[in-house]
Design a protein around this motif. Sequence first.
Motif, mmCIF file in Angstrom:
data_model
loop_
_atom_site.group_PDB
_atom_site.id
_atom_site.type_symbol
_atom_site.label_atom_id
_atom_site.label_comp_id
_atom_site.label_asym_id
_atom_site.label_seq_id
_atom_site.Cartn_x
_atom_site.Cartn_y
_atom_site.Cartn_z
ATOM 1 N N VAL A 20 -1.392 -33.805 7.041
ATOM 2 C CA VAL A 20 -1.510 -32.764 7.681
ATOM 3 C C VAL A 20 -0.369 -31.787 7.945
ATOM 4 O O VAL A 20 -0.186 -30.778 7.601
ATOM 5 C CB VAL A 20 -1.884 -32.899 9.091
ATOM 6 N N PRO A 21 0.884 -32.499 8.105
ATOM 7 C CA PRO A 21 1.812 -31.634 8.765
ATOM 8 C C PRO A 21 2.557 -30.554 7.811
ATOM 9 O O PRO A 21 3.194 -29.588 8.321
ATOM 10 C CB PRO A 21 3.026 -32.648 8.977
ATOM 11 N N ASP A 22 2.680 -30.596 6.608
ATOM 12 C CA ASP A 22 3.257 -29.961 5.671
ATOM 13 C C ASP A 22 2.422 -28.563 5.177
ATOM 14 O O ASP A 22 2.593 -28.157 4.223
ATOM 15 C CB ASP A 22 3.997 -30.598 4.234
ATOM 16 N N MET A 76 -8.974 -29.164 9.615
ATOM 17 C CA MET A 76 -9.324 -30.508 9.784
ATOM 18 C C MET A 76 -8.854 -31.002 10.666
ATOM 19 O O MET A 76 -9.222 -31.971 11.270
ATOM 20 C CB MET A 76 -8.717 -30.920 8.315
ATOM 21 N N LEU A 77 -7.423 -30.499 11.082
ATOM 22 C CA LEU A 77 -6.790 -31.190 12.206
ATOM 23 C C LEU A 77 -7.625 -30.957 13.679
ATOM 24 O O LEU A 77 -7.640 -31.750 14.694
ATOM 25 C CB LEU A 77 -5.145 -30.578 12.662
ATOM 26 N N VAL A 78 -8.218 -29.888 13.727
ATOM 27 C CA VAL A 78 -9.092 -29.697 15.027
ATOM 28 C C VAL A 78 -10.110 -30.525 14.900
ATOM 29 O O VAL A 78 -10.575 -31.217 16.058
ATOM 30 C CB VAL A 78 -9.371 -28.047 14.956
ATOM 31 N N ALA A 79 -10.638 -30.563 13.845
ATOM 32 C CA ALA A 79 -11.932 -31.662 13.847
ATOM 33 C C ALA A 79 -11.579 -33.063 13.938
ATOM 34 O O ALA A 79 -12.070 -33.950 14.820
ATOM 35 C CB ALA A 79 -12.422 -31.634 12.469
ATOM 36 N N PHE A 80 -10.215 -33.569 13.708
ATOM 37 C CA PHE A 80 -9.675 -34.665 13.703
ATOM 38 C C PHE A 80 -9.546 -35.099 15.207
ATOM 39 O O PHE A 80 -9.877 -36.074 15.691
ATOM 40 C CB PHE A 80 -8.398 -34.828 12.875
ATOM 41 N N PHE A 81 -9.081 -33.958 15.916
ATOM 42 C CA PHE A 81 -8.749 -34.130 17.436
ATOM 43 C C PHE A 81 -9.974 -34.438 17.986
ATOM 44 O O PHE A 81 -10.307 -34.634 19.302
ATOM 45 C CB PHE A 81 -8.064 -32.720 17.956
ATOM 46 N N ASP A 82 -11.092 -33.882 17.491
ATOM 47 C CA ASP A 82 -12.604 -34.168 18.237
ATOM 48 C C ASP A 82 -13.097 -35.526 17.574
ATOM 49 O O ASP A 82 -14.408 -35.813 17.347
ATOM 50 C CB ASP A 82 -13.706 -33.035 17.692
ATOM 51 N N TRP A 83 -12.317 -36.567 17.118
ATOM 52 C CA TRP A 83 -12.611 -37.758 16.332
ATOM 53 C C TRP A 83 -13.621 -37.588 15.262
ATOM 54 O O TRP A 83 -14.250 -38.646 14.887
ATOM 55 C CB TRP A 83 -13.443 -38.588 17.539
#
Length: 489
Positions: free
Chosen positions: A111-113, A200-207
């Motif tokens: 994610v971060p980069d 993808m990060l937003v989806a990840f935060f919703d498990w």
Amino acid sequence: MRPKLRIRPGNLLAAEIRANRAIPLGRYLQGLAHASALASLLTLSACGDSPSNVDDPPPEDPPPDPPATVDPPRRPSPERPRTPRVPDPLTEWISPEQAILPECDGYTWGVPDRINPAITDWDYLAVTACDYFSCPGTFEVGTPCRTEEDAASCQEQVEGVKNGSPPRLITTRGAEVTTYVGEEALLEFLGPVDTPQEAMLVAFFDWFSVRCNDPSVGAVRLAADGYDVVATKITAECDPIIETRYLLHVGSDGQITELDSEAYSVEFGLCIGRRPEGLHERVRSSDERSPGTHFANIATLEAAAVTAFERLAADLTDLGAPRELVDDARAAARDEARHASIMGTVARHFGTEPEPPSIAPPESRDTFAIALENAVEGCVRETFGALAGCYQGLRASDPVVAAAMRSVSEDEVRHADLSHRVDAFLQTRLTPAERARLAEAKRDAILGLRRELDAPRSPGLATVAGHPPPEIASTWIHQLERDVWQTGA
């Protein structure tokens, strides 16, 4: 007309259970399984000793036990039911021309980069998430705590906040540590969602999980006002384990809309066996519903349960638990090793060789973490699995399966009872707040069992393995919740 069967374990035995457990839990589970089999008008011999207040039909000769050291002769597997075709999202959800594949490091996307956040005043960024038992991975970029002043304290704080349950994003600037937990905090950090990795990060935060080893379960495309993301989520955790695949729309404002979904993989009969912390997820095959694959999966989980009970015995020793609990945990580990051998024999009976489990090295854990694993894996999953195993010993159409399940379930009812005795001991070591969290975790696990009853099932496998039909399993959950789990309102 057949006479009505008088099925009373749910009343008389349940009353005794509620009266300070006046009878062993094992007798209750065996009685409930036997009553369910009687309700189905079967006349197989009972799993273990049948309760005296159940009207037994005349027993038939039981099927032979599987050989201890020699594999039974192989025979052709029964005809396998056709598995419904699963659409490929790269051709039916997202076309190859539109697909943006995750940029990955090994199995998991990084994610971060690849983000363009609104907040840029940091020199280190990490994203992490932990479930009840493990932290599957941390994605990092930069150097944390880039200052000599209070560096040790800063690094200790970073390590502490990494291990939280909800997905979180962590940044440092100098010795200052900032943690973003929850979708609202994440969107404050990101601002508009304007890169695929941010979606993808937003989806990840919703498990949701966006995997990079298989484009059918990890892909992104540019869409109107945001991105569409193919992701998965475990939607049921026991008998069966269900992984559901989703097509999500992540708007530029970070709002998630479900466009489509379907069951991606379904595994049945996996409640017997306690899963240890750090058990690596097995790569699923395309033939999950075949008897060979099914029992090979169970053999692998039984082997993993050896580690789970060995760790439990060590933890109980460290906590100064009564010697009886420690000895019973060690005995359970020996039982599970034998179960792995028995279920391996059954898998080979259907032409499949089991694989050994892959388990990460253990990490130190506090009393609450031990109690949490025991509550979810033992008090709920293992108790339900022991009951299911008793029933399978009565209902399985294959004689080798029936004999194996009778042998295994006799031990599993003792393991379930051990789980509840361990729970009673650990409860005395917890704070009131921790006991409340433990009760909530049990309720969540029970709700997970309820959600799984509507999952698609393979009739052929259910007959061979003797799996309980959903209506019987639903009754079990209700009775166990009332008589055994008693998690409160």
